[in-house]
Design an enzyme around this catalytic site. Structure first.
Site, mmCIF file in Angstrom:
data_model
loop_
_atom_site.group_PDB
_atom_site.id
_atom_site.type_symbol
_atom_site.label_atom_id
_atom_site.label_comp_id
_atom_site.label_asym_id
_atom_site.label_seq_id
_atom_site.Cartn_x
_atom_site.Cartn_y
_atom_site.Cartn_z
ATOM 1 N N LYS A 53 0.961 -1.138 0.171
ATOM 2 C CA LYS A 53 -0.124 -0.060 0.158
ATOM 3 C C LYS A 53 0.870 1.290 -0.052
ATOM 4 C CE LYS A 53 -3.966 -2.238 2.401
ATOM 5 N NZ LYS A 53 -4.607 -2.504 3.838
ATOM 6 N N GLN A 97 -4.770 -1.427 9.613
ATOM 7 C CA GLN A 97 -4.808 -2.618 9.156
ATOM 8 C C GLN A 97 -5.398 -3.706 10.102
ATOM 9 O OE1 GLN A 97 -3.690 -3.481 6.169
ATOM 10 N NE2 GLN A 97 -4.053 -5.458 6.242
ATOM 11 N N ASP A 120 -11.391 3.192 3.760
ATOM 12 C CA ASP A 120 -11.515 1.450 3.748
ATOM 13 C C ASP A 120 -13.154 1.305 3.595
ATOM 14 O OD1 ASP A 120 -9.830 -0.431 3.642
ATOM 15 O OD2 ASP A 120 -9.592 -0.302 5.770
#
Length: 294
Positions: A53, A97, A120
């Site tokens: 990422k 995460q 997200d």
């Protein structure tokens, strides 16, 4: 005829090129889109994903910040970090995460992220907007990427039967919500299957579009697929493979060999859905930065 491969890497490359162009336009106006990724603990798979990422963010000309915290980090400390990122004008997108260590409640953390920075797409505000069809929030990256894969591959969705296997908050539920919406990339009749579905094969055989996110390797075989169906394999299962250098390989939820002989189009694993997830994260981040101009 064997199924046509849906090339996720090629489509993701197009998305990321578009993101880079938009990031450049923002930079000309004095805004550099910023993505912060928080990693708690040392899970190897998470560390690899976080690194990917960060690399993708920098390649797009955006600002990348990775915060690594010890596995014994307390929940309040993580929440303090999220608060600081919410207040940081350099950061337009925040991603914590998953999975998190057992002492931290993931729902509490997700709810603490500013919905305007929730790239997200997991905050209840953004989930609610997605469900009612509003487009000023953020859609979870994997389902959003699947929609792009279908559209870019020329799959016409209106009026089709779409079967989703799996009902997670990350893929299954949002995927079903997206495919039932009233627009030209959706308008499907949607069925969601899970471990209590009585006759899975009967459901999958009726699917024009079959999206498999069960988290179980090779749960779908060729005899379960309608001839000519489009099959999207979301699975990334690590299974034993004595021929591989490290003794394992990545296996999808679909038995590719048998299903590819029946389907009209299919995503490979790897190289299908996976690249799209990171590409859509980049797209959500640059859009979050664009929204600050309104």
């Amino acid at each position: 005829m064997p199924a046509e491969l849906i090339d996720g890497r090629a489509i993701a490359k197009k998305v990321r090129a578009d993101v880079a162009g938009r990031a450049k336009s923002l930079a000309e106006r004095g805004i550099r889109p910023g993505l912060a990724v928080v990693l708690v603990g040392d899970d190897p798979a998470s560390a690899i994903y976080v690194s990917a990422k960060g690399k993708a963010t920098e390649e797009a000309g955006m600002y990348s910040l990775t915060i690594r915290l010890d596995a014994d980090t307390l929940q309040e400390e993580l929440l303090d970090r999220v608060d600081a990122l919410n207040a940081d004008p350099r950061i337009h997108g925040i991603l914590v995460q998953m999975p998190l260590p057992k002492q931290i409640d993931p729902d509490t953390v997700i709810r603490r992220i500013d919905p305007a920075k929730d790239v997200d797409g997991f905050h209840p505000v953004n989930v609610g907007k997605m469900l009612i069809g509003e487009r000023d929030g953020f859609i979870p990256c994997t389902p959003a990427g699947i929609q792009v894969l279908l559209h870019e591959s020329g799959v016409k969705t209106p009026g089709k039967n779409c079967v989703v296997i799996g009902r997670s908050n990350i893929v299954g539920k949002p995927m079903a919500a997206l495919m039932i919406q009233d627009n030209d990339k959706a308008n499907c009749t949607v069925t969601v299957c899970h471990r209590h579905t009585a006759d899975l094969k009967a459901q999958t055989k009726a699917a024009d579009i079959l999206i498999v996110a069960a988290g179980r390797p090779r749960i779908v075989t060729g005899d379960m697929v309608k001839p000519g169906a489009v099959v999207i394999d979301v699975g990334t299962n690590r299974v034993a493979d004595p021929k591989a250098k490290n003794g394992t390989k990545v296996q999808g939820d679909v038995d590719f060999e048998s299903v590819s002989k029946v389907a009209s189009k299919i995503t490979p694993v790897p190289g299908g859905v996976g690249p799209m997830t990171i590409a859509m994260l980049m797209a959500n981040t640059v859009r979050a930065a664009e929204m600050t101009l309104r």
